[in-house]
Design an enzyme around this catalytic site. Sequence first.
Site, mmCIF file in Angstrom:
data_model
loop_
_atom_site.group_PDB
_atom_site.id
_atom_site.type_symbol
_atom_site.label_atom_id
_atom_site.label_comp_id
_atom_site.label_asym_id
_atom_site.label_seq_id
_atom_site.Cartn_x
_atom_site.Cartn_y
_atom_site.Cartn_z
ATOM 1 N N ASN A 9 0.874 -1.172 0.000
ATOM 2 C CA ASN A 9 0.000 0.000 0.000
ATOM 3 C C ASN A 9 0.913 1.223 0.000
ATOM 4 O OD1 ASN A 9 -1.782 2.065 0.483
ATOM 5 N ND2 ASN A 9 -2.315 1.430 2.569
ATOM 6 N N LYS A 11 0.184 4.269 -0.387
ATOM 7 C CA LYS A 11 -0.451 5.502 0.129
ATOM 8 C C LYS A 11 -0.118 6.659 -0.820
ATOM 9 C CE LYS A 11 -0.196 3.404 4.620
ATOM 10 N NZ LYS A 11 -0.135 3.522 6.055
ATOM 11 N N HIS A 96 -9.538 1.382 4.762
ATOM 12 C CA HIS A 96 -8.275 1.623 5.462
ATOM 13 C C HIS A 96 -8.518 2.643 6.577
ATOM 14 C CE1 HIS A 96 -4.204 2.847 6.328
ATOM 15 N NE2 HIS A 96 -3.815 1.710 5.786
ATOM 16 N N GLU A 98 -6.930 5.092 7.516
ATOM 17 C CA GLU A 98 -6.700 6.503 7.130
ATOM 18 C C GLU A 98 -7.908 7.063 6.384
ATOM 19 O OE1 GLU A 98 -2.970 5.782 5.186
ATOM 20 O OE2 GLU A 98 -2.097 5.251 7.135
ATOM 21 N N GLU A 168 -5.780 -4.767 10.489
ATOM 22 C CA GLU A 168 -4.746 -3.760 10.717
ATOM 23 C C GLU A 168 -5.033 -3.008 12.014
ATOM 24 O OE1 GLU A 168 -2.684 -2.576 6.791
ATOM 25 O OE2 GLU A 168 -4.380 -1.267 7.076
ATOM 26 N N GLY A 174 2.162 2.371 10.687
ATOM 27 C CA GLY A 174 3.135 3.453 10.536
ATOM 28 C C GLY A 174 3.818 3.853 11.833
ATOM 29 N N SER A 214 3.065 -2.040 10.434
ATOM 30 C CA SER A 214 4.508 -2.140 10.689
ATOM 31 C C SER A 214 5.072 -3.536 10.403
ATOM 32 C CB SER A 214 4.849 -1.684 12.113
ATOM 33 O OG SER A 214 4.494 -0.323 12.274
HETATM 34 P P1 PGA Z 1 2.598 0.321 7.631
HETATM 35 O O1 PGA Z 1 1.179 0.570 6.985
HETATM 36 O O2 PGA Z 1 3.132 -0.976 7.103
HETATM 37 O O3 PGA Z 1 3.438 1.499 7.213
HETATM 38 O O4 PGA Z 1 2.397 0.268 9.115
HETATM 39 C C1 PGA Z 1 0.300 -0.499 6.748
HETATM 40 C C2 PGA Z 1 -0.973 0.023 6.145
HETATM 41 O O5 PGA Z 1 -1.366 1.149 6.458
HETATM 42 O O6 PGA Z 1 -1.621 -0.666 5.330
#
Ligand code: PGA
Length: 251
Positions: A9, A11, A96, A98, A168, A174, A214
């Site tokens: 992903n 982003k 997601h 976000e 998640e 993140g 992460s």
């Molecule tokens: P990350 O993000 O691996 O940077 O923690 C995962 C995601 O948001 O799908």
Amino acid sequence: MRQKIVAGNWKMNKVFHEAEDLVGAIANAIDDREPDCEVVICTPSVFLEMTGDYSEESQIRTGAQNVSEHESGAYTGEISAAMLDSMAIDYCIVGHSERRKYFGEKDEVLYEKAERLIENEIIPIFCIGEQLEDREAENHFKVVEAQLVNSVFKFNKDEFSNIVIAYEPVWAIGTGKTATPAQAQEMHAFIRDLIAKKYDNETAEETSILYGGSCNAENAKELFSQKDVDGGLIGGASLKANDFTKIIYSF
Ligand code: PGA
């Protein structure tokens, strides 16, 4: 069908020439040595055509990061599922954290987005997961169950069988704070059990459930070795070809 999947992903990262270099490097790496999993790259929409071209000649599958809940019409700036389908896009992330947090997307609209995708034969990668305070209050199972009940559990069995679930935990996205393999396994088994209760055992066994938050080149192997973890949705570590490739070969 249940399969192992590693999905990146991106982003809102990369400009065009960087995106091209990154997809090219990943395509080369996996074309040299066939991976044991489906490799999906979810790029910003402006790069989908480029990534889609790679999908035609390599093992990379292309995913979008968002789709409109509407079929078509006067929705300036939006992208429909039919548009994605017309461009060799196989997957699309929905729900997601976000999108839920910054764009106010709620379960009902996420259900509609997934519905548009299924109608257009695009596989939704449907994200669910609790906030830190939910886990601290030991409400994480309840929160995840409610997210499923209020969205994808509204589909009938046939429709649901087209969906990939991504667990998640929001506190792990993140942040560098990964769920332990045991925490991931515990939640994935819980989700699979809910699917079995809602539909049946076969549907539960056939659903791919990815872990995200992460996940990186160092911890992927242990996470992916858990019985109910079928792969990962990878943010930060999908932006570097070497790291992403290592994750792909972590099965
Ligand atoms: P990350 O993000 O691996 O940077 O923690 C995962 C995601 O948001 O799908």
